[in-house]
Design a protein around this motif. Structure first.
Motif, PDB file in Angstrom:
ATOM      1  N   UNK A  53       9.338 -26.496  14.890  1.00  0.00           N
ATOM      2  CA  UNK A  53       9.058 -27.689  15.694  1.00  0.00           C
ATOM      3  C   UNK A  53       7.949 -28.560  15.110  1.00  0.00           C
ATOM      4  N   UNK A  54       8.042 -29.859  15.455  1.00  0.00           N
ATOM      5  CA  UNK A  54       7.028 -30.848  15.078  1.00  0.00           C
ATOM      6  C   UNK A  54       6.781 -30.842  13.572  1.00  0.00           C
ATOM      7  N   UNK A  55       7.895 -30.892  12.831  1.00  0.00           N
ATOM      8  CA  UNK A  55       7.843 -30.938  11.356  1.00  0.00           C
ATOM      9  C   UNK A  55       7.119 -29.730  10.763  1.00  0.00           C
ATOM     10  N   UNK A  56       7.261 -28.587  11.436  1.00  0.00           N
ATOM     11  CA  UNK A  56       6.693 -27.353  10.907  1.00  0.00           C
ATOM     12  C   UNK A  56       5.214 -27.180  11.153  1.00  0.00           C
ATOM     13  N   UNK A  57       4.681 -27.825  12.194  1.00  0.00           N
ATOM     14  CA  UNK A  57       3.238 -27.766  12.441  1.00  0.00           C
ATOM     15  C   UNK A  57       2.879 -27.150  13.791  1.00  0.00           C
ATOM     16  N   UNK A  58       3.856 -26.608  14.504  1.00  0.00           N
ATOM     17  CA  UNK A  58       3.595 -26.020  15.814  1.00  0.00           C
ATOM     18  C   UNK A  58       3.405 -24.512  15.701  1.00  0.00           C
ATOM     19  N   UNK A  59       2.283 -24.035  16.204  1.00  0.00           N
ATOM     20  CA  UNK A  59       2.003 -22.602  16.181  1.00  0.00           C
ATOM     21  C   UNK A  59       3.061 -21.834  16.970  1.00  0.00           C
ATOM     22  N   UNK A  60       3.457 -20.679  16.455  1.00  0.00           N
ATOM     23  CA  UNK A  60       4.445 -19.794  17.075  1.00  0.00           C
ATOM     24  C   UNK A  60       5.821 -20.439  17.192  1.00  0.00           C
ATOM     25  N   UNK A  61       6.066 -21.458  16.374  1.00  0.00           N
ATOM     26  CA  UNK A  61       7.406 -22.015  16.214  1.00  0.00           C
ATOM     27  C   UNK A  61       7.730 -21.973  14.721  1.00  0.00           C
ATOM     28  N   UNK A  62       7.345 -20.845  14.102  1.00  0.00           N
ATOM     29  CA  UNK A  62       7.549 -20.615  12.675  1.00  0.00           C
ATOM     30  C   UNK A  62       7.044 -21.785  11.824  1.00  0.00           C
ATOM     31  N   UNK A  63       5.745 -22.112  11.927  1.00  0.00           N
ATOM     32  CA  UNK A  63       5.206 -23.244  11.169  1.00  0.00           C
ATOM     33  C   UNK A  63       5.230 -23.001   9.668  1.00  0.00           C
ATOM     34  N   UNK A  64       5.251 -24.092   8.915  1.00  0.00           N
ATOM     35  CA  UNK A  64       5.223 -23.992   7.447  1.00  0.00           C
ATOM     36  C   UNK A  64       3.803 -24.067   6.895  1.00  0.00           C
ATOM     37  N   UNK A  65       2.846 -24.305   7.743  1.00  0.00           N
ATOM     38  CA  UNK A  65       1.450 -24.389   7.305  1.00  0.00           C
ATOM     39  C   UNK A  65       1.028 -23.039   6.717  1.00  0.00           C
ATOM     40  N   UNK A  66       0.518 -23.066   5.492  1.00  0.00           N
ATOM     41  CA  UNK A  66       0.030 -21.851   4.845  1.00  0.00           C
ATOM     42  C   UNK A  66       1.059 -21.089   4.036  1.00  0.00           C
ATOM     43  N   UNK A 123       9.324 -37.267   0.961  1.00  0.00           N
ATOM     44  CA  UNK A 123      10.748 -36.952   0.850  1.00  0.00           C
ATOM     45  C   UNK A 123      11.032 -35.556   1.401  1.00  0.00           C
ATOM     46  N   UNK A 124      10.151 -34.616   1.123  1.00  0.00           N
ATOM     47  CA  UNK A 124      10.323 -33.267   1.641  1.00  0.00           C
ATOM     48  C   UNK A 124      10.330 -33.239   3.156  1.00  0.00           C
ATOM     49  N   UNK A 125       9.421 -33.974   3.757  1.00  0.00           N
ATOM     50  CA  UNK A 125       9.381 -34.033   5.224  1.00  0.00           C
ATOM     51  C   UNK A 125      10.666 -34.643   5.771  1.00  0.00           C
ATOM     52  N   UNK A 126      11.158 -35.691   5.124  1.00  0.00           N
ATOM     53  CA  UNK A 126      12.400 -36.334   5.570  1.00  0.00           C
ATOM     54  C   UNK A 126      13.582 -35.367   5.485  1.00  0.00           C
ATOM     55  N   UNK A 127      13.634 -34.584   4.428  1.00  0.00           N
ATOM     56  CA  UNK A 127      14.725 -33.620   4.271  1.00  0.00           C
ATOM     57  C   UNK A 127      14.690 -32.548   5.354  1.00  0.00           C
ATOM     58  N   UNK A 128      13.511 -32.136   5.729  1.00  0.00           N
ATOM     59  CA  UNK A 128      13.368 -31.055   6.703  1.00  0.00           C
ATOM     60  C   UNK A 128      13.567 -31.526   8.142  1.00  0.00           C
ATOM     61  N   UNK A 129      13.284 -32.789   8.396  1.00  0.00           N
ATOM     62  CA  UNK A 129      13.411 -33.305   9.761  1.00  0.00           C
ATOM     63  C   UNK A 129      14.765 -33.969  10.020  1.00  0.00           C
ATOM     64  N   UNK A 130      15.475 -34.329   8.960  1.00  0.00           N
ATOM     65  CA  UNK A 130      16.785 -34.984   9.092  1.00  0.00           C
ATOM     66  C   UNK A 130      17.777 -34.293   8.157  1.00  0.00           C
ATOM     67  N   UNK A 131      17.771 -32.980   8.193  1.00  0.00           N
ATOM     68  CA  UNK A 131      18.482 -32.161   7.204  1.00  0.00           C
ATOM     69  C   UNK A 131      19.989 -32.376   7.248  1.00  0.00           C
ATOM     70  N   UNK A 132      20.546 -32.416   8.449  1.00  0.00           N
ATOM     71  CA  UNK A 132      21.999 -32.550   8.606  1.00  0.00           C
ATOM     72  C   UNK A 132      22.517 -33.814   7.929  1.00  0.00           C
ATOM     73  N   UNK A 133      21.794 -34.910   8.068  1.00  0.00           N
ATOM     74  CA  UNK A 133      22.220 -36.186   7.484  1.00  0.00           C
ATOM     75  C   UNK A 133      21.857 -36.285   6.004  1.00  0.00           C
ATOM     76  N   UNK A 134      20.663 -35.799   5.638  1.00  0.00           N
ATOM     77  CA  UNK A 134      20.166 -35.962   4.277  1.00  0.00           C
ATOM     78  C   UNK A 134      20.830 -35.015   3.276  1.00  0.00           C
ATOM     79  N   UNK A 135      21.247 -33.847   3.748  1.00  0.00           N
ATOM     80  CA  UNK A 135      21.805 -32.834   2.835  1.00  0.00           C
ATOM     81  C   UNK A 135      23.149 -32.321   3.364  1.00  0.00           C
ATOM     82  N   UNK A 136      24.127 -33.207   3.491  1.00  0.00           N
ATOM     83  CA  UNK A 136      25.411 -32.814   4.088  1.00  0.00           C
ATOM     84  C   UNK A 136      26.161 -31.744   3.293  1.00  0.00           C
ATOM     85  N   UNK A 137      25.903 -31.659   1.984  1.00  0.00           N
ATOM     86  CA  UNK A 137      26.590 -30.647   1.174  1.00  0.00           C
ATOM     87  C   UNK A 137      25.976 -29.258   1.346  1.00  0.00           C
TER      88      UNK A 137
END
Length: 272
Positions: A76-89, A49-63
């Motif tokens: 980028x790439x669901x937060x897994x791309x280096x130097x694209x502000x990844x969420x890993x770690x 569910x967390x991944x869905x919210x982050x990848x489809x935020x505009x539709x999933x969390x309109x408020x």
């Protein structure tokens, strides 16, 4: 306690005391867990569910989203791309001091910063199911990353902030390299569902002036490593600075609370 047990306990205590502490600047390789490792049951459901919210935020969390972006427009790439502000770690990196806030903040606060700035929207409640799902996803992404370390590729690639911007040249680069995806007027490219295939980079549906991406050198660092999409690294640092100088200064929503940013007086020269 007998002599042998006392000696074992003493050696164990000495080993702990002499172990090197993990410094905040220590970096480790960025592991990305395989989705097959997502557990079954409630925790696994929350991660998905967390991944869905982050990848489809505009539709999933309109408020909570006030523009046309998803979190993955920049992460980028669901937060897994280096130097694209990844969420890993990130799960083990916070709480962390942020100079823009002038204080130590939690990961939840950092997430809400993005909702209010990059998404030009409203924060999530800390105890909401949505926030907990996002936290679950980021915790799962951080599997295997030691607490207190940064992964290689966290944030954006460093860029030379002494480079002088030329927005006129930047406009020509934007027209040649960026407009085919992001639109001649920065309006993005929409999909049939009303969202965006490629996000807008200025205008009402883009990030506001309080977002990190509204800062010229921050945007340039992202562009240098990641853009054009699939051709990251093909622009020179000067070209990246020039094109960022052009699009970051285009009209976009205001963010009134930005007047409280950098309360310690260390405001960067490219801050809006």
């Amino acid at each position: 306690m007998n002599t042998i047990k006392l000696r074992v306990l003493t050696l164990a205590m000495l080993a702990v005391a002499s172990a090197p502490a993990l410094s905040e600047s220590q970096t480790v390789p960025m592991p990305v867990p395989n989705e097959a490792s997502i557990p079954k049951g409630p925790m696994g459901d929350a991660i998905k569910r967390g991944k869905a919210l982050l990848t489809d935020t505009h539709k999933q969390l309109p408020k909570n989203v006030g523009n046309g972006l998803n979190c993955t427009s920049c992460h980028l790439n669901a937060g897994t791309t280096a130097y694209a502000s990844p969420w890993v770690g990130l799960a083990g990196a916070f709480p962390e001091y942020r100079s823009r806030s002038g204080k130590i903040i939690s990961l939840q606060e950092r997430i809400n910063d993005c909702f209010q700035r990059s998404m030009n929207g409203k924060p999530l409640a800390f105890d909401s199911a949505e926030m907990n799902a996002i936290m679950a996803y980021m915790k799962w992404l951080s599997t295997g990353v030691p607490t207190g370390t940064n992964v290689t590729g966290r944030g954006f690639e460093k860029i030379d902030t002494s480079l002088k911007p030329n927005p006129v040249h930047g406009k020509s680069i934007y027209t040649a390299q960026c407009a085919s995806c992001h639109g001649a007027e920065g309006q993005g490219t929409k999909n049939p569902q009303g969202g965006y295939i490629f996000p807008p980079v200025w205008g009402k549906d883009s990030f506001n002036v309080g977002a990190g991406m509204a800062r010229m050198y921050t945007a340039a660092a992202f562009v240098k490593h990641n853009m054009p999409l699939g051709q990251g690294g093909t622009l020179s640092a000067q070209d990246a600075v020039d094109v960022a100088a052009y699009f970051t200064q285009q009209p976009r929503p205001d963010y009134a609370a930005r007047v409280k940013d950098w309360p310690k007086g260390d405001k960067p020269k490219d801050a809006r």
